[in-house]
Design a protein around this motif. Structure first.
Motif, mmCIF file in Angstrom:
data_model
loop_
_atom_site.group_PDB
_atom_site.id
_atom_site.type_symbol
_atom_site.label_atom_id
_atom_site.label_comp_id
_atom_site.label_asym_id
_atom_site.label_seq_id
_atom_site.Cartn_x
_atom_site.Cartn_y
_atom_site.Cartn_z
ATOM 1 N N UNK A 188 -19.242 -11.102 -11.057
ATOM 2 C CA UNK A 188 -19.927 -11.742 -12.177
ATOM 3 C C UNK A 188 -19.966 -13.245 -11.949
ATOM 4 N N UNK A 236 -19.622 -19.426 -15.298
ATOM 5 C CA UNK A 236 -19.605 -20.876 -15.138
ATOM 6 C C UNK A 236 -18.267 -21.462 -15.575
ATOM 7 N N UNK A 267 -7.504 -13.381 -17.005
ATOM 8 C CA UNK A 267 -8.275 -12.831 -18.127
ATOM 9 C C UNK A 267 -8.850 -11.457 -17.825
ATOM 10 N N UNK A 302 -11.221 -10.684 -15.324
ATOM 11 C CA UNK A 302 -12.615 -10.611 -14.860
ATOM 12 C C UNK A 302 -12.712 -10.240 -13.388
ATOM 13 N N UNK A 305 -7.151 -19.637 -24.137
ATOM 14 C CA UNK A 305 -8.474 -19.081 -23.884
ATOM 15 C C UNK A 305 -8.396 -17.955 -22.838
ATOM 16 N N UNK A 306 -7.471 -18.060 -21.882
ATOM 17 C CA UNK A 306 -7.359 -17.007 -20.859
ATOM 18 C C UNK A 306 -6.961 -15.679 -21.482
ATOM 19 N N UNK A 355 -10.214 -14.518 -23.612
ATOM 20 C CA UNK A 355 -11.239 -13.964 -22.716
ATOM 21 C C UNK A 355 -10.978 -12.491 -22.383
ATOM 22 N N UNK A 373 -15.371 -11.040 -26.491
ATOM 23 C CA UNK A 373 -15.701 -12.225 -25.682
ATOM 24 C C UNK A 373 -16.253 -11.788 -24.329
ATOM 25 N N UNK A 374 -15.667 -10.744 -23.780
ATOM 26 C CA UNK A 374 -16.117 -10.252 -22.479
ATOM 27 C C UNK A 374 -17.587 -9.832 -22.547
ATOM 28 N N UNK A 401 -19.827 -12.831 -22.249
ATOM 29 C CA UNK A 401 -19.972 -13.380 -20.891
ATOM 30 C C UNK A 401 -20.791 -12.430 -20.015
ATOM 31 N N UNK A 442 -24.293 -13.112 -20.925
ATOM 32 C CA UNK A 442 -24.703 -14.379 -20.287
ATOM 33 C C UNK A 442 -25.063 -14.156 -18.822
ATOM 34 N N UNK A 486 -17.417 -19.708 -21.127
ATOM 35 C CA UNK A 486 -16.084 -19.233 -20.729
ATOM 36 C C UNK A 486 -14.990 -20.214 -21.167
ATOM 37 N N UNK A 487 -15.212 -21.502 -20.888
ATOM 38 C CA UNK A 487 -14.187 -22.498 -21.200
ATOM 39 C C UNK A 487 -14.830 -23.653 -21.971
ATOM 40 N N UNK A 494 -15.405 -26.715 -24.908
ATOM 41 C CA UNK A 494 -14.624 -27.834 -25.426
ATOM 42 C C UNK A 494 -14.702 -27.843 -26.948
#
Lengths: 609, 609
Positions: A158, A161, A204, A206, B125-126, B129, B134-135, B138, B141, B575-576, B578
């Motif tokens: 996958x 980014x 995570x 992935x 966040x890890x 995710x 959330x997966x 992504x 995306x 993914x990450x 701010x």
């Protein structure tokens, strides 16, 4: 709509069609009352024929080189066909035309063999990019990227980014930093690679990640480095080294197939780092040809497992070899008839400061089985024969020998090997040979600080069999002069480089995924707990929540493209490269910024004289 | 090799196979002497059965939530099947297991309905995710990116990388800047978009360019902005607006098909900017529902071509409307039976500072054809009927009316329309409706500087019919209060926005490609010749060498993904991301840098108190 077709697609099957084209005027040729124009676009060149009826309009609207032209007309069969171009059987009988834009005379010709120098072409890069040679490079780059994405997609990778505004954790190379206006006094860093983020993605879950991504290093630029460069960045979970090697040699094979139509069916050769250094003098050997080095003499600590054959050259009172730390020979196939001029040239070549040898010894292996050398005074025919046998030289070869301090001599022998191979036509850029280099040392010794530095990076795992050595020993080097005797000097990394034609195109490792081992690694590199937490607290934290075994690789995309394109220069494969001072001379960047910007960022200049 | 299969692929056809899996412990359930574990990886969940024989090992190696586990065993048919999951018919009878890594207790549950708050989830966040929700974002995306690349590839677009270290030319938004060590005192800027580079690529003849690329803007972050964001950036040569609209509505339709399996076969509606403002009060209307605004009163200069119907509300001595600059009504379908409480709530809603209205007038359109309003005192049944007719209200609808200064009132009416539609369930995130908004004004008036600013950007072409107006008039505004009478105020741009469900997902324009017109544009924006040369000399230069007609578009990739994912927040699709202060709270960036870094960059802090 400006055109019905492109300049690369019309052919004999389109004859009599009414069409329109748009493009650039490549050439203008007048034959009496008719005018021929070659019209160029991204897809090709089509010949236009302006007949007498358009002469009045042409006189009122004269054409020039690189003018942007729109024409309508009819496809005609040509009387004199050009079989070398796809549109070579037809021409367009122009019925009307519009000059969409004019051009002043370009500062160099838009041709493969342009008259423009490097600097001029960089300043007018938008014109240089029009040249077929440069366009082909960018098309190849796009094809490599596309092939990579397709392969990795099929393998369930996958594209995710990772951020560009991250944290400065200089370790090895310098970071580019970005002042934060909203957090005055603080800075972001641009990533040198997405390393820690891709590892977090593994934590995570992935499991197969990739990105074709820009990375940044603020280093003094050697000839072929760029401050921003592109990586094919990959990471996988639940894999060991073997899984990674298989996956990514298949990626490169796929790229060969898609981009070069090469069926690279043989399996990729593998060599340990030690064997690479021993046989080729460097860790990215070009194995398109053999010409292995023969280590006639070497310091025992550097290759402790290798047999000492220095008796072959000792005992004849040849002081040069006797007093040398290292003596390395290599046989140049079929070179026994090299003239004095040629050997003199080679001697001068190794004496250049970049190579730094004091001289070059040679042994001619004559076709009749006799020998002739520059050291006949010291070595009997028998001795020469024994040396020749050790090097594997055949009748008709010429053996060259360099000597001196270990590191420099090994490097010189490696360079000489490449230089001779180049002369002998053994480095054909259209022949491709891959190689995995394995079992790198985990640590390098940094003399200045008397400490260990990570050879790959601090996240690389030692070989499973070396983990105990790492955990159970103190990294401190009590005796700097005997650092090679420290247990850490022999720890091997679970790391691998992929080498193509003597260039490192990719490198990676199995990562540390246990918090304690990672802490031990940071400590071994001289980071105290506070620094560990400040720089990599997030990663150590993540490792507490179920980090899976993982590993990855990153390919230098620019380099990979340049080698596939048969070029030594990555700059030719980057649309808008920077020069050796890190400048973009076309847009004139970097440049000064406004007082208002300094003010908002709350920074000021602090220039040294 | 850590596994033969993933946790999402085994099913009834695999029964009796010997397999191995690796993943995370999702749940552990003990039933007497046997233990069930749900093992999770990226691909799914598989049930593991640990029989009594493993109890001793389990006791010595107890499992916990989020432990990383490797198991080998045999695929078994389950007795109680779960038809809701692909692996629901089988379980693994575990023969052996290895704990690859342990986990401490996560700070929140790894589930769709997690108990973790926003801040905690950002810090970890890890772990966030790992959550399925959330997966999926992504994965969506990635699918959007992949679909985009495939479509553009088929259309002969080339992915060409443009540089990240460019030149600061602040124009509109603030640049992030990067101090250059090798060119002390000078700075790079991070690109706000690859705009000028993609235009140069058109000058170079690359006729169809694209990139999915990070861009940077140092702006104060509103709720749903990020300092770094991703664009699908495209440019084409030899095209007019119609070509671009066709190409890119087909791109979005392709994404709908590939990602959501939606056949968006109808053609995309088009509306002018003026009609959008008139009918919907904003330039990115949500047209999944009608509910057009009825402009009962408006200043004549704002919509000079529209008929004045203010007589419908005047002449009854209702001072509120008489003294108002703007009065806008809209009919809420089927809302005539709204209770007093409901209308009161709506009144409070429009009186909130964000909306800023003084009150809300309503007219009930009773099913029996009669009317009842909050202004019955002033308006006869006949008058109310006439107003209702103007709004297009039907019996059973409720008309709401806001009034005040033009801009604020129009915005309020637009917000009220969306608010009512939301209440009425007309904003289903699984219904998708595209819209092109066309014919934007080229310029906006900047009151502070009494000058024009580019509404889109300085490279946008005026409509061909407006070019003469632009060239033949002085941009200086002699009379600020009558700026709307300046010829520039009516110049329309060859610009277009693509709107999806009330969100601008893309915008672009046909570009200026003539040097003189570009200079005129820069001058109109208050740039003198020196500044033009300093900032954009390279582009003006390039336009001298045969620049083709060209245009393009950029899609907000994060936004597009979030709307396709049915979410209001782009952060959920990064993914990450701010936070609102531009911080990455997980890695704690930005942060301080070392003295050595300041020293090498020759800058220092200049902090205000």
């Amino acid at each position: 709509m400006f055109r019905t077709h492109t300049c690369g697609e019309l052919n004999i099957n389109d004859v009599n069609k009414n069409i329109s084209l748009a493009g650039w005027v490549q050439t203008i040729r007048k034959f009496g009352s008719i005018t021929f124009v070659d019209l160029r676009d991204r897809y090709g060149i089509t010949q236009l024929l302006f007949s007498e009826s358009l002469n009045e309009k042409l006189e009122a609207n004269p054409l020039g080189r690189e003018f942007v032209l729109q024409v309508s007309g009819v496809v005609n069969e040509r009387s004199s066909k050009n079989p070398n171009m796809p549109t070579g059987e037809i021409e367009i009988l122009v019925s009307d035309f519009t000059i969409l834009n004019k051009s002043i005379t370009p500062p160099f010709t838009i041709q493969d063999d342009t008259d423009g120098g490097d600097e001029l072409r960089m300043k007018y890069r938008f014109l240089d990019l029009r040249r077929q040679a440069v366009k082909k490079n960018l098309e190849l780059r796009y094809a490599v990227g596309r092939s990579t994405r397709n392969f990795l997609h099929e393998q369930q990778f996958m594209d995710i980014e990772t951020p560009f505004l991250i944290k400065s954790t200089p370790e090895g190379a310098r970071d580019f930093v970005v002042p934060s206006r909203m957090n005055a006094g603080q800075f972001y860093a641009l990533p040198q690679s997405p390393q820690t983020f891709k590892q977090l993605l593994m934590v995570s879950g992935y499991d197969r990640y990739y990105q074709i991504v820009k990375c940044f290093r603020d280093e003094d630029l050697r000839a072929d480095r760029q401050p921003e460069f592109t990586q094919i960045d990959c990471e996988m979970s639940f894999v060991d080294q073997e899984d990674i090697l298989n996956m990514f040699e298949n990626l490169v094979k796929r790229i060969f197939k898609d981009v070069k139509n090469i069926d690279y069916i043989e399996s990729v050769e593998r060599i340990t780092w030690e064997e690479a250094m021993w046989n080729f003098g460097n860790d990215k050997p070009d194995i398109r040809f053999d010409m292995k080095l023969c280590n006639l003499k070497f310091p025992s600590h550097t290759f402790p497992t290798k047999a000492d054959i220095s008796s072959l050259i000792s005992g004849v009172d040849f002081k040069v070899f006797d007093e040398s730390e290292t003596v390395i020979a290599l046989a140049a196939p079929g070179c026994s008839e090299y003239t004095r001029k040629q050997t003199d040239e080679l001697t001068e070549w190794v004496k250049r400061p970049q190579i730094g040898m004091k001289g070059l010894v040679y042994i001619k292996c004559n076709l009749d089985g006799t020998f002739k050398s520059s050291v006949d005074k010291f070595y009997s025919e028998e001795k020469l024969k024994a040396i020749a046998e050790a090097t594997g030289a055949q009748p008709g070869d010429m053996i060259f020998i360099v000597e001196g301090a270990e590191e420099r001599t090994r490097k010189a022998a490696s360079e000489l090997r490449l230089h001779l191979a180049q002369q002998l036509g053994k480095r054909n850029p259209e022949v491709f040979k891959l190689l995995w280099v394995l079992d790198f040392p985990l640590f390098e010794y940094a003399e200045d600080d008397n400490r260990w530095v990570a050879r790959h990076h601090p996240f690389t795992s030692p070989k499973p069999s070396d983990i105990d050595t790492m955990i159970n020993n103190n990294p401190v080097i009590d005796n700097p002069s005997a650092y090679l005797k420290h247990p850490y000097a022999n720890i091997k990394a679970n790391a691998y480089d992929m080498v193509l034609n003597g260039n490192e195109i990719g490198g990676g490792s199995i990562r540390i995924f246990q918090k304690e081992l990672q802490q031990k690694m940071f400590a071994a590199l001289g980071m105290d707990e506070h620094e560990q937490q400040h720089k990599f607290g997030f990663l150590l934290g993540a490792f507490e929540y179920g980090a899976p075994p993982h590993g990855g690789i990153a390919f230098g995309f620019d380099r990979l493209c340049s080698i596939l394109g048969g070029s030594e220069s990555i700059r030719d494969f980057i649309a808008f490269p920077k020069n050796n001072s890190g400048r973009d001379v076309m847009i004139d960047a970097p440049s000064t910024i406004d007082d208002k910007q300094f003010d908002e960022l709350q920074i000021k200049l602090d220039l040294k004289d």
